[in-house]
Design a protein around this motif. Structure first.
Motif, PDB file in Angstrom:
ATOM      1  N   GLY A  76      -5.853 -12.285  -5.751  1.00 32.09           N
ATOM      2  CA  GLY A  76      -6.088 -12.964  -5.329  1.00 32.09           C
ATOM      3  C   GLY A  76      -6.882 -14.494  -5.222  1.00 32.09           C
ATOM      4  N   ALA A  77      -7.149 -15.262  -4.289  1.00 31.93           N
ATOM      5  CA  ALA A  77      -7.837 -16.103  -3.731  1.00 31.93           C
ATOM      6  C   ALA A  77      -8.760 -16.237  -2.796  1.00 31.93           C
ATOM      7  CB  ALA A  77      -7.093 -17.767  -4.048  1.00 31.93           C
ATOM      8  N   ASP A  78      -9.518 -16.766  -2.667  1.00 32.37           N
ATOM      9  CA  ASP A  78     -10.216 -17.001  -1.450  1.00 32.37           C
ATOM     10  C   ASP A  78     -10.617 -19.032  -1.687  1.00 32.37           C
ATOM     11  OD1 ASP A  78     -11.558 -15.054  -1.402  1.00 32.37           O
ATOM     12  OD2 ASP A  78     -12.785 -14.666  -2.405  1.00 32.37           O
ATOM     13  N   TYR A  79     -10.707 -19.566  -0.060  1.00 32.18           N
ATOM     14  CA  TYR A  79     -10.365 -20.981   0.380  1.00 32.18           C
ATOM     15  C   TYR A  79     -11.351 -21.192   1.188  1.00 32.18           C
ATOM     16  CZ  TYR A  79      -9.144 -25.803   1.187  1.00 32.18           C
ATOM     17  OH  TYR A  79      -9.170 -26.581   1.679  1.00 32.18           O
ATOM     18  N   TYR A  80     -12.272 -22.005   0.964  1.00 34.02           N
ATOM     19  CA  TYR A  80     -13.706 -21.799   1.411  1.00 34.02           C
ATOM     20  C   TYR A  80     -12.907 -23.494   2.697  1.00 34.02           C
ATOM     21  CZ  TYR A  80     -16.124 -18.565  -0.889  1.00 34.02           C
ATOM     22  OH  TYR A  80     -16.589 -17.882  -1.625  1.00 34.02           O
ATOM     23  N   ILE A  81     -13.785 -23.179   3.423  1.00 33.43           N
ATOM     24  CA  ILE A  81     -12.819 -23.703   4.772  1.00 33.43           C
ATOM     25  C   ILE A  81     -14.324 -24.173   5.264  1.00 33.43           C
ATOM     26  CG2 ILE A  81     -11.175 -22.516   5.759  1.00 33.43           C
ATOM     27  CD1 ILE A  81     -12.652 -21.388   7.817  1.00 33.43           C
ATOM     28  N   ALA A  82     -15.493 -24.255   4.973  1.00 30.80           N
ATOM     29  CA  ALA A  82     -16.499 -24.713   5.715  1.00 30.80           C
ATOM     30  C   ALA A  82     -17.905 -24.360   4.254  1.00 30.80           C
ATOM     31  CB  ALA A  82     -17.210 -24.270   6.371  1.00 30.80           C
ATOM     32  N   LYS A  83     -18.885 -25.110   4.512  1.00 29.05           N
ATOM     33  CA  LYS A  83     -19.351 -24.114   4.117  1.00 29.05           C
ATOM     34  C   LYS A  83     -19.953 -22.949   3.403  1.00 29.05           C
ATOM     35  CE  LYS A  83     -24.820 -24.745   2.511  1.00 29.05           C
ATOM     36  NZ  LYS A  83     -25.267 -25.645   2.517  1.00 29.05           N
ATOM     37  N   ARG A  84     -19.296 -21.912   2.728  1.00 30.84           N
ATOM     38  CA  ARG A  84     -19.612 -20.492   2.743  1.00 30.84           C
ATOM     39  C   ARG A  84     -18.835 -19.468   3.543  1.00 30.84           C
ATOM     40  NH1 ARG A  84     -23.594 -19.784  -1.627  1.00 30.84           N
ATOM     41  NH2 ARG A  84     -24.418 -18.379  -0.599  1.00 30.84           N
ATOM     42  N   VAL A  85     -18.022 -20.090   3.967  1.00 28.07           N
ATOM     43  CA  VAL A  85     -16.589 -19.763   4.963  1.00 28.07           C
ATOM     44  C   VAL A  85     -15.840 -19.484   4.269  1.00 28.07           C
ATOM     45  CG1 VAL A  85     -15.759 -19.863   7.296  1.00 28.07           C
ATOM     46  CG2 VAL A  85     -18.602 -20.183   6.640  1.00 28.07           C
ATOM     47  N   PHE A  86     -14.749 -18.877   4.199  1.00 27.95           N
ATOM     48  CA  PHE A  86     -13.835 -18.879   3.579  1.00 27.95           C
ATOM     49  C   PHE A  86     -12.818 -17.552   4.508  1.00 27.95           C
ATOM     50  CE2 PHE A  86     -16.535 -15.167   1.580  1.00 27.95           C
ATOM     51  CZ  PHE A  86     -15.427 -14.463   1.015  1.00 27.95           C
ATOM     52  N   LEU A  87     -11.087 -17.888   3.822  1.00 27.53           N
ATOM     53  CA  LEU A  87     -10.019 -17.017   4.383  1.00 27.53           C
ATOM     54  C   LEU A  87      -9.583 -16.519   2.053  1.00 27.53           C
ATOM     55  CD1 LEU A  87      -7.979 -19.489   6.537  1.00 27.53           C
ATOM     56  CD2 LEU A  87      -9.382 -17.739   7.120  1.00 27.53           C
ATOM     57  N   GLY A  88      -9.310 -15.063   2.326  1.00 28.28           N
ATOM     58  CA  GLY A  88      -8.966 -14.305   1.818  1.00 28.28           C
ATOM     59  C   GLY A  88      -7.563 -13.878   1.456  1.00 28.28           C
ATOM     60  N   VAL A  89      -6.656 -14.282   0.722  1.00 30.32           N
ATOM     61  CA  VAL A  89      -5.745 -13.215   0.679  1.00 30.32           C
ATOM     62  C   VAL A  89      -5.172 -12.138  -0.523  1.00 30.32           C
ATOM     63  CG1 VAL A  89      -4.596 -15.143   1.765  1.00 30.32           C
ATOM     64  CG2 VAL A  89      -3.835 -15.328  -0.947  1.00 30.32           C
ATOM     65  N   GLU A  90      -4.889 -11.130  -0.791  1.00 27.40           N
ATOM     66  CA  GLU A  90      -4.975 -10.380  -2.080  1.00 27.40           C
ATOM     67  C   GLU A  90      -3.916  -9.964  -2.044  1.00 27.40           C
ATOM     68  OE1 GLU A  90      -8.393  -7.249  -3.088  1.00 27.40           O
ATOM     69  OE2 GLU A  90      -9.097  -9.089  -3.349  1.00 27.40           O
ATOM     70  N   ALA A  91      -3.012  -9.551  -3.713  1.00 23.86           N
ATOM     71  CA  ALA A  91      -2.454  -8.082  -3.581  1.00 23.86           C
ATOM     72  C   ALA A  91      -2.629  -7.572  -4.998  1.00 23.86           C
ATOM     73  CB  ALA A  91      -0.746  -9.263  -3.640  1.00 23.86           C
ATOM     74  N   GLY A  92      -1.422  -6.544  -5.226  1.00 25.53           N
ATOM     75  CA  GLY A  92      -2.293  -5.961  -6.324  1.00 25.53           C
ATOM     76  C   GLY A  92      -0.670  -5.060  -6.213  1.00 25.53           C
ATOM     77  N   LEU A  93      -0.996  -4.031  -7.499  1.00 22.39           N
ATOM     78  CA  LEU A  93      -0.478  -2.625  -7.797  1.00 22.39           C
ATOM     79  C   LEU A  93      -1.061  -2.015  -8.398  1.00 22.39           C
ATOM     80  CD1 LEU A  93       2.889  -2.359  -8.495  1.00 22.39           C
ATOM     81  CD2 LEU A  93       2.194  -2.554 -10.697  1.00 22.39           C
ATOM     82  N   GLY A  94      -0.711  -0.329  -6.861  1.00 20.89           N
ATOM     83  CA  GLY A  94      -1.704   0.518  -7.619  1.00 20.89           C
ATOM     84  C   GLY A  94      -0.880   1.393  -8.710  1.00 20.89           C
ATOM     85  N   LEU A  95      -1.697   2.484  -9.494  1.00 21.34           N
ATOM     86  CA  LEU A  95      -1.493   3.587  -9.569  1.00 21.34           C
ATOM     87  C   LEU A  95      -1.544   4.777  -9.320  1.00 21.34           C
ATOM     88  CD1 LEU A  95       0.387   5.803 -11.318  1.00 21.34           C
ATOM     89  CD2 LEU A  95      -1.332   5.069 -13.317  1.00 21.34           C
ATOM     90  N   MET A  96      -1.173   5.286  -7.982  1.00 23.30           N
ATOM     91  CA  MET A  96      -2.165   6.274  -6.960  1.00 23.30           C
ATOM     92  C   MET A  96      -1.355   7.735  -6.940  1.00 23.30           C
ATOM     93  SD  MET A  96      -3.213   4.520  -5.625  1.00 23.30           S
ATOM     94  CE  MET A  96      -4.386   5.300  -4.252  1.00 23.30           C
ATOM     95  N   TYR A  97      -1.780   9.227  -6.855  1.00 22.46           N
ATOM     96  CA  TYR A  97      -1.869  10.250  -7.329  1.00 22.46           C
ATOM     97  C   TYR A  97      -1.743  10.476  -5.709  1.00 22.46           C
ATOM     98  CZ  TYR A  97      -2.634  15.508  -7.505  1.00 22.46           C
ATOM     99  OH  TYR A  97      -2.815  16.780  -7.430  1.00 22.46           O
ATOM    100  N   GLU A  98      -0.997  11.466  -5.138  1.00 20.23           N
ATOM    101  CA  GLU A  98      -1.321  11.725  -3.987  1.00 20.23           C
ATOM    102  C   GLU A  98      -1.265  13.219  -3.454  1.00 20.23           C
ATOM    103  OE1 GLU A  98       2.351  12.085  -0.542  1.00 20.23           O
ATOM    104  OE2 GLU A  98       1.159   9.663  -0.761  1.00 20.23           O
ATOM    105  N   SER A  99      -1.956  13.890  -3.592  1.00 19.00           N
ATOM    106  CA  SER A  99      -1.304  15.422  -2.750  1.00 19.00           C
ATOM    107  C   SER A  99      -1.026  15.102  -1.495  1.00 19.00           C
ATOM    108  CB  SER A  99      -2.568  15.983  -3.068  1.00 19.00           C
ATOM    109  OG  SER A  99      -2.641  17.752  -2.901  1.00 19.00           O
ATOM    110  N   GLU A 100      -0.298  16.571  -1.060  1.00 16.80           N
ATOM    111  CA  GLU A 100       0.204  16.370   0.316  1.00 16.80           C
ATOM    112  C   GLU A 100      -0.140  17.745   0.964  1.00 16.80           C
ATOM    113  OE1 GLU A 100       3.612  15.894   2.725  1.00 16.80           O
ATOM    114  OE2 GLU A 100       3.666  13.867   2.491  1.00 16.80           O
ATOM    115  N   GLY A 101      -1.134  18.063   2.161  1.00 15.53           N
ATOM    116  CA  GLY A 101      -0.950  19.315   2.237  1.00 15.53           C
ATOM    117  C   GLY A 101      -0.013  19.524   3.251  1.00 15.53           C
ATOM    118  N   ASP A 102      -0.073  20.987   3.955  1.00 15.75           N
ATOM    119  CA  ASP A 102       0.753  21.671   4.526  1.00 15.75           C
ATOM    120  C   ASP A 102       1.083  21.069   5.940  1.00 15.75           C
ATOM    121  OD1 ASP A 102       0.656  23.568   2.795  1.00 15.75           O
ATOM    122  OD2 ASP A 102       0.127  25.146   3.788  1.00 15.75           O
ATOM    123  N   THR A 103       2.353  21.322   6.372  1.00 15.78           N
ATOM    124  CA  THR A 103       2.373  20.706   8.045  1.00 15.78           C
ATOM    125  C   THR A 103       2.835  22.197   8.949  1.00 15.78           C
ATOM    126  OG1 THR A 103       3.444  18.693   7.360  1.00 15.78           O
ATOM    127  CG2 THR A 103       4.152  19.740   9.136  1.00 15.78           C
TER     128      THR A 103
END
Length: 218
Positions: A157-184
């Protein structure tokens, strides 16, 4: 000699000015992102797919380039649907997620701070859908499934500082997830309950993290 002194002074001033925009060792940043989505019951950690909610992230900069991060997501949707005559439908969705990790920031520019990092993630989500027929009072209610997730994720990702110590940020990623689903469980007035068993799975998921975030450095 005067020219050399002037050049040195300008260089020092430029370096100090550049550092004012970005956090330094010992600083803390916090940022907030808002995620949308109506009736989305998919639980993607830590900050998307819970429905409507908010994501908070805090970082502690050990050095100018290394930061420890923690994220918190809380999502909750409670809505009533009266679009069908004589039927009242109530939808409730809830999600909660936590993440802990680290970031490595690169030089970038005076205002731009690109980074890579990673998180350990965990979270829980659930839903409840209830339909009531107004004239007869009959009720149909769907409870679950409750979903628990645990995994790891790499981010960039990246942060862009639009003013002194104030920023806009964007981020992306790739995750490996274990999922446990309960009863319905499906309940209908006058009928026996219908239970659908849950299960578990691993999956790799690409994620965009809450679009654009607004943050502050302290």
């Amino acid at each position: 000699m005067k020219k050399l002194f002037l050049v040195g002074a300008l260089a020092l001033f430029s370096a100090v000015s550049a550092q004012e925009f970005k956090p330094t060792a010992g600083d803390v940043t916090v940022d907030l992102g808002v995620a949308g989505g109506l009736g989305n019951t998919t639980i993607n950690l830590p900050d998307q797919g819970f429905g409507t909610g908010a994501m908070f992230k805090a970082r502690y900069f050990k050095t100018e380039n290394i930061a420890y991060r923690g994220t918190l997501f809380v999502g909750n949707v409670s809505e009533t649907d009266n679009s069908t005559p004589d039927i009242k439908k109530e939808n409730n969705f809830y999600g909660f997620g936590l993440g802990f990790g680290m970031e490595r920031h690169f030089t970038g520019t005076e205002r731009l701070s690109p980074y890579v990092g990673g998180d350990v993630l965990l979270g829980y989500g659930s839903m409840n859908i209830k339909s009531t027929e107004i004239t007869t009072g009959d009720v149909e209610e769907l409870k679950g499934p409750g979903v628990f997730r645990f995994g790891v994720r790499g981010v960039f990702g990246a942060d862009y500082y639009i003013a002194k110590r104030v920023f806009l940020g964007v981020e992306a990623g790739l995750g490996l997830m274990y999922e446990s689903e309960g009863d319905t469980t499906l309940k209908r007035t006058g009928d026996a309950d219908v239970v659908t068993k849950g299960g578990s799975s691993f999956r790799i998921t690409p994620e965009v993290v809450t679009g654009i975030r607004v943050g502050f450095a302290f």
